[in-house]
Design a protein around this motif. Sequence first.
Motif, short mmCIF file in Angstrom:
data_model
loop_
_atom_site.label_atom_id
_atom_site.label_comp_id
_atom_site.label_asym_id
_atom_site.label_seq_id
_atom_site.Cartn_x
_atom_site.Cartn_y
_atom_site.Cartn_z
N ASP A 56 -2.55 -5.54 -15.76
CA ASP A 56 -3.55 -6.25 -14.96
C ASP A 56 -3.19 -6.27 -13.48
O ASP A 56 -4.06 -6.25 -12.62
CB ASP A 56 -3.73 -7.69 -15.45
CG ASP A 56 -4.38 -7.77 -16.82
OD1 ASP A 56 -4.93 -6.75 -17.30
OD2 ASP A 56 -4.31 -8.86 -17.44
N ARG A 57 -1.90 -6.30 -13.19
CA ARG A 57 -1.44 -6.34 -11.79
C ARG A 57 -1.36 -4.96 -11.16
O ARG A 57 -1.03 -4.82 -9.98
CB ARG A 57 -0.08 -7.03 -11.71
CG ARG A 57 -0.17 -8.51 -12.01
CD ARG A 57 1.15 -9.19 -11.80
NE ARG A 57 1.05 -10.61 -12.13
CZ ARG A 57 2.08 -11.42 -12.22
NH1 ARG A 57 3.31 -10.96 -12.00
NH2 ARG A 57 1.91 -12.69 -12.54
N THR A 71 2.64 3.12 -12.17
CA THR A 71 1.67 3.54 -11.15
C THR A 71 2.37 3.98 -9.87
O THR A 71 3.54 3.65 -9.64
CB THR A 71 0.68 2.40 -10.80
OG1 THR A 71 1.41 1.34 -10.18
CG2 THR A 71 -0.06 1.90 -12.02
N LYS A 72 1.63 4.69 -9.02
CA LYS A 72 2.16 5.12 -7.72
C LYS A 72 2.51 3.93 -6.84
O LYS A 72 3.45 3.99 -6.05
CB LYS A 72 1.14 5.99 -6.98
CG LYS A 72 1.00 7.39 -7.52
CD LYS A 72 0.03 8.19 -6.67
CE LYS A 72 -1.33 7.99 -7.29
NZ LYS A 72 -2.39 8.81 -6.74
N GLU A 73 1.74 2.86 -6.97
CA GLU A 73 1.90 1.69 -6.10
C GLU A 73 2.93 0.69 -6.61
O GLU A 73 3.25 -0.28 -5.93
CB GLU A 73 0.56 0.96 -5.96
CG GLU A 73 -0.59 1.81 -5.46
CD GLU A 73 -1.25 2.67 -6.54
OE1 GLU A 73 -1.95 3.61 -6.16
OE2 GLU A 73 -1.05 2.41 -7.74
N ALA A 74 3.45 0.91 -7.81
CA ALA A 74 4.29 -0.10 -8.47
C ALA A 74 5.47 -0.58 -7.63
O ALA A 74 5.64 -1.78 -7.43
CB ALA A 74 4.80 0.43 -9.81
N LYS A 75 6.26 0.34 -7.15
CA LYS A 75 7.49 -0.05 -6.43
C LYS A 75 7.14 -0.87 -5.19
O LYS A 75 7.75 -1.92 -4.94
CB LYS A 75 8.30 1.20 -6.06
CG LYS A 75 9.71 0.90 -5.67
CD LYS A 75 10.53 2.18 -5.61
CE LYS A 75 11.99 1.86 -5.55
NZ LYS A 75 12.83 3.04 -5.69
N GLU A 76 6.16 -0.41 -4.43
CA GLU A 76 5.75 -1.13 -3.22
C GLU A 76 5.22 -2.52 -3.57
O GLU A 76 5.52 -3.51 -2.89
CB GLU A 76 4.67 -0.32 -2.49
CG GLU A 76 4.26 -0.92 -1.17
CD GLU A 76 3.22 -0.05 -0.47
OE1 GLU A 76 2.21 -0.61 -0.04
OE2 GLU A 76 3.45 1.17 -0.37
N MET A 77 4.44 -2.62 -4.65
CA MET A 77 3.90 -3.91 -5.07
C MET A 77 5.01 -4.88 -5.49
O MET A 77 4.98 -6.06 -5.13
CB MET A 77 2.92 -3.71 -6.23
CG MET A 77 1.65 -2.99 -5.82
SD MET A 77 0.64 -2.52 -7.23
CE MET A 77 0.06 -4.11 -7.78
N ILE A 78 5.98 -4.37 -6.23
CA ILE A 78 7.08 -5.22 -6.69
C ILE A 78 7.92 -5.69 -5.50
O ILE A 78 8.29 -6.87 -5.41
CB ILE A 78 7.96 -4.47 -7.71
CG1 ILE A 78 7.14 -4.15 -8.97
CG2 ILE A 78 9.20 -5.29 -8.07
CD1 ILE A 78 7.79 -3.11 -9.87
#
Length: 118
Positions: A56-57, A71-78
């Motif tokens: 969901d996130r 996802t591609k954005e995972a690391k940046e989001m975390i």
Amino acid sequence: MNIEKPMFVQIMDMIKDDILNGTYNVDDLIISTPQIAKLLSVNPTTAQKAISVLTDRGIIYKKRGVGMAVTKEAKEMILSEREKEFFDNIIPNFINEARKIGIPDMELLDIVKEHLHD
């Protein structure tokens, strides 16, 4: 495991840590729900809740017929999430606790500087 945090949150943290430290990279499949349940001796529903929240996130996504992947954005989001937690909660709690036990601000700064050099 940490009894202060719900188990599904601890599972999420474990997966996010693995993404940050490079165990999982973009598009890598993560550990499956049954594997999580078996590894940590938790109810599969608990493991599924962690996976659902991460999905969901936007940290993981479903690869049809294969499993869940990063996802591609995972690391940046975390990193963004953890930075916010650090500045909004950890630093203020750290300072408040130091003041409660009587550590003067300048001494606290010296202690932090000393630990930065370790």
